[in-house]
Design a protein around this motif. Structure first.
Motif, mmCIF file in Angstrom:
data_model
loop_
_atom_site.group_PDB
_atom_site.id
_atom_site.type_symbol
_atom_site.label_atom_id
_atom_site.label_comp_id
_atom_site.label_asym_id
_atom_site.label_seq_id
_atom_site.Cartn_x
_atom_site.Cartn_y
_atom_site.Cartn_z
ATOM 1 N N MET A 19 24.314 -1.788 23.781
ATOM 2 C CA MET A 19 24.989 -1.510 25.118
ATOM 3 C C MET A 19 25.224 0.142 25.131
ATOM 4 N N SER A 20 25.297 0.639 24.139
ATOM 5 C CA SER A 20 25.639 2.289 24.003
ATOM 6 C C SER A 20 24.606 3.170 24.317
ATOM 7 N N GLY A 21 23.463 2.435 24.310
ATOM 8 C CA GLY A 21 21.973 3.404 24.608
ATOM 9 C C GLY A 21 21.701 3.454 25.853
ATOM 10 N N ARG A 22 21.313 4.707 26.270
ATOM 11 C CA ARG A 22 20.797 5.167 27.630
ATOM 12 C C ARG A 22 19.384 4.467 27.770
ATOM 13 N N ILE A 23 18.771 4.320 26.466
ATOM 14 C CA ILE A 23 17.527 3.689 26.615
ATOM 15 C C ILE A 23 17.630 2.917 25.302
ATOM 16 N N THR A 24 17.504 1.528 25.541
ATOM 17 C CA THR A 24 17.655 0.684 24.546
ATOM 18 C C THR A 24 16.340 -0.220 24.210
ATOM 19 N N ILE A 25 16.037 -0.121 22.963
ATOM 20 C CA ILE A 25 14.498 -0.542 22.530
ATOM 21 C C ILE A 25 15.057 -1.795 21.711
ATOM 22 N N VAL A 26 14.635 -2.962 21.813
ATOM 23 C CA VAL A 26 14.629 -4.266 21.154
ATOM 24 C C VAL A 26 13.337 -4.596 20.371
ATOM 25 N N GLU A 27 13.403 -4.815 18.790
ATOM 26 C CA GLU A 27 12.445 -5.469 18.544
ATOM 27 C C GLU A 27 12.347 -6.965 18.436
ATOM 28 N N ALA A 28 11.614 -7.698 18.921
ATOM 29 C CA ALA A 28 11.799 -9.178 18.917
ATOM 30 C C ALA A 28 10.852 -10.238 17.896
ATOM 31 N N GLU A 29 11.697 -11.126 17.184
ATOM 32 C CA GLU A 29 10.893 -11.796 16.472
ATOM 33 C C GLU A 29 10.184 -12.790 17.108
ATOM 34 N N LYS A 30 10.644 -13.167 18.487
ATOM 35 C CA LYS A 30 9.784 -14.004 19.301
ATOM 36 C C LYS A 30 9.910 -13.678 20.716
ATOM 37 N N VAL A 31 9.195 -13.521 21.640
ATOM 38 C CA VAL A 31 8.989 -12.988 22.916
ATOM 39 C C VAL A 31 8.577 -14.273 23.752
ATOM 40 N N VAL A 32 9.522 -14.728 24.743
ATOM 41 C CA VAL A 32 9.152 -15.857 25.647
ATOM 42 C C VAL A 32 9.306 -15.389 27.164
ATOM 43 N N GLU A 33 8.717 -16.074 27.949
ATOM 44 C CA GLU A 33 8.868 -15.816 29.347
ATOM 45 C C GLU A 33 10.342 -15.621 30.102
ATOM 46 N N GLU A 61 37.290 7.630 20.842
ATOM 47 C CA GLU A 61 36.513 7.656 22.385
ATOM 48 C C GLU A 61 35.275 6.900 22.115
ATOM 49 N N GLY A 62 34.917 6.699 23.149
ATOM 50 C CA GLY A 62 33.625 5.451 23.346
ATOM 51 C C GLY A 62 32.340 6.415 22.880
ATOM 52 N N ILE A 63 31.263 5.639 22.539
ATOM 53 C CA ILE A 63 30.094 6.416 22.243
ATOM 54 C C ILE A 63 29.077 6.042 22.911
ATOM 55 N N VAL A 64 28.377 6.969 23.500
ATOM 56 C CA VAL A 64 27.049 6.683 24.396
ATOM 57 C C VAL A 64 26.089 7.490 23.590
ATOM 58 N N SER A 65 24.752 6.798 23.211
ATOM 59 C CA SER A 65 23.805 7.185 22.569
ATOM 60 C C SER A 65 22.673 7.695 23.492
ATOM 61 N N ASP A 66 21.892 8.422 22.915
ATOM 62 C CA ASP A 66 20.520 8.594 23.665
ATOM 63 C C ASP A 66 19.362 7.312 23.731
ATOM 64 N N PHE A 67 19.218 7.170 22.579
ATOM 65 C CA PHE A 67 18.561 5.827 22.471
ATOM 66 C C PHE A 67 19.233 4.719 21.410
ATOM 67 N N ALA A 68 19.074 3.597 21.515
ATOM 68 C CA ALA A 68 19.586 2.613 20.494
ATOM 69 C C ALA A 68 18.154 1.687 20.135
ATOM 70 N N LEU A 69 18.303 1.412 18.829
ATOM 71 C CA LEU A 69 17.304 0.472 18.374
ATOM 72 C C LEU A 69 17.995 -0.794 17.686
ATOM 73 N N VAL A 70 17.503 -1.892 18.122
ATOM 74 C CA VAL A 70 18.207 -3.160 17.668
ATOM 75 C C VAL A 70 17.304 -4.284 17.511
ATOM 76 N N ARG A 71 17.467 -5.150 16.782
ATOM 77 C CA ARG A 71 16.755 -6.470 16.578
ATOM 78 C C ARG A 71 17.320 -7.710 16.982
ATOM 79 N N ALA A 72 16.470 -8.449 17.675
ATOM 80 C CA ALA A 72 17.031 -9.795 18.131
ATOM 81 C C ALA A 72 15.978 -10.934 17.595
ATOM 82 N N SER A 73 16.493 -12.283 17.627
ATOM 83 C CA SER A 73 15.660 -13.297 17.338
ATOM 84 C C SER A 73 14.627 -13.743 18.440
#
Length: 277
Positions: free
Chosen positions: A221-235, A186-198
């Motif tokens: 992809m699985s998160g209903r609400i996905t939060i990303v911590e970014a090592e660098k944020v650009v426009e 079965e596929g997994i859908v999560s309430d929240f997702a915490l990830v890290r990106a460059s």
């Protein structure tokens, strides 16, 4: 039953909410604000592999926030004293769906003493279950696990304090495709997702660095609400379209790390050779 949530998948929910048509900056004040509404008992998918690519700042913020009874989906549960290991030590995790126990002694102790429910899942299957949940695929067939307790059931999920099995995995449906038997996952859908990106732009489009990509796109992809911590944020627009590994449609909040936070990357196991004279 497996650790799966039914209902409309995350991308469809975001499109219905109008994110595709109107997508302002998703950058939030800080990690504490980003995780403030994660409730007790939430199902949380977490990216990373060991300590590589883990959202350590968001994990620390969730630990400080205080939510408990969490149902975590991640490749493993960090190591003692680091990453998800901190939530384990704090008694915040009630259940984890993972691929292996790994180097975390506290993970093994809680599992064997009846403090933690553990659904062990083949690593490739776990990645596809997360991706499928985010893509709106309810289930899929795979040959991984055929002929093992993955198919026939009986894997210990939870023990009591005396070590007796009180919850175990159920048997799974199987079918034959092109002469090869496969089991239904079965596929997994999560309430929240915490990830890290460059690198992440203000609209949430993400680029990962090398092996730190690992489970992060699938968890996101699985998160209903996905939060990303970014090592660098650009426009928005600064990441070339061909360099985007995760489209912003899957991201709801972006946390810009400080240079010190971005550089703080632990090594799970260091192996060196003697220095030559």
């Amino acid at each position: 039953m497996s650790d799966t949530v039914s209902g409309e998948h995350p991308q469809a929910q975001r499109e219905a909410a109008g994110f595709a048509a109107h997508n302002p900056s998703k950058v939030v004040a800080d990690a504490a604000a980003a995780v403030a509404d994660i409730p007790a008992g939430a199902r949380v998918a977490v990216g990373g592999f060991g300590l590589c690519g883990i959202p350590s700042v968001l994990i620390d913020a969730l630990l400080a926030q205080g939510a408990d009874g969490l149902k975590v989906v991640s490749n493993n549960c960090g190591v003692d004293g680091t990453g998800l290991g901190l939530l384990l030590e704090g008694g915040r995790i009630d259940r984890i769906t993972a691929s292996y126990v790994g180097e975390n002694k506290e993970f093994a102790r809680q599992y064997l003493s009846g403090e933690l429910t553990v659904e062990l899942t083949p690593q490739g299957t776990l990645a596809e279950r997360l991706r499928a949940g985010g893509a709106g695929v309810g289930a899929f067939f795979t040959p991984s696990g055929v002929g093992t307790p993955i198919q026939h059931g009986g894997l210990p999920w939870r023990h009591d304090a005396d070590g007796n099995v009180v919850e175990e995995s159920p048997a799974k449906e199987s079918r034959v495709f092109d002469g090869r038997e496969m089991v239904l996952e079965e596929g997994i859908v999560s309430d929240f997702a915490l990830v890290r990106a460059s690198v992440v732009d203000t609209r949430g489009n993400c680029r990962f660095h090398a092996a730190a990509r690992n489970f992060n796109p699938e968890a996101a992809m699985s998160g209903r609400i996905t939060i990303v911590e970014a090592e660098k944020v650009v426009e928005a627009g600064e990441i070339a379209p061909d360099d985007i590994h995760l489209p912003g449609i899957f991201v709801d909040r972006v946390v810009a790390l400080t240079p010190e936070q971005a550089a703080d990357k632990n090594i799970e196991k260091r192996t060196t050779r003697p220095e030559e004279a």
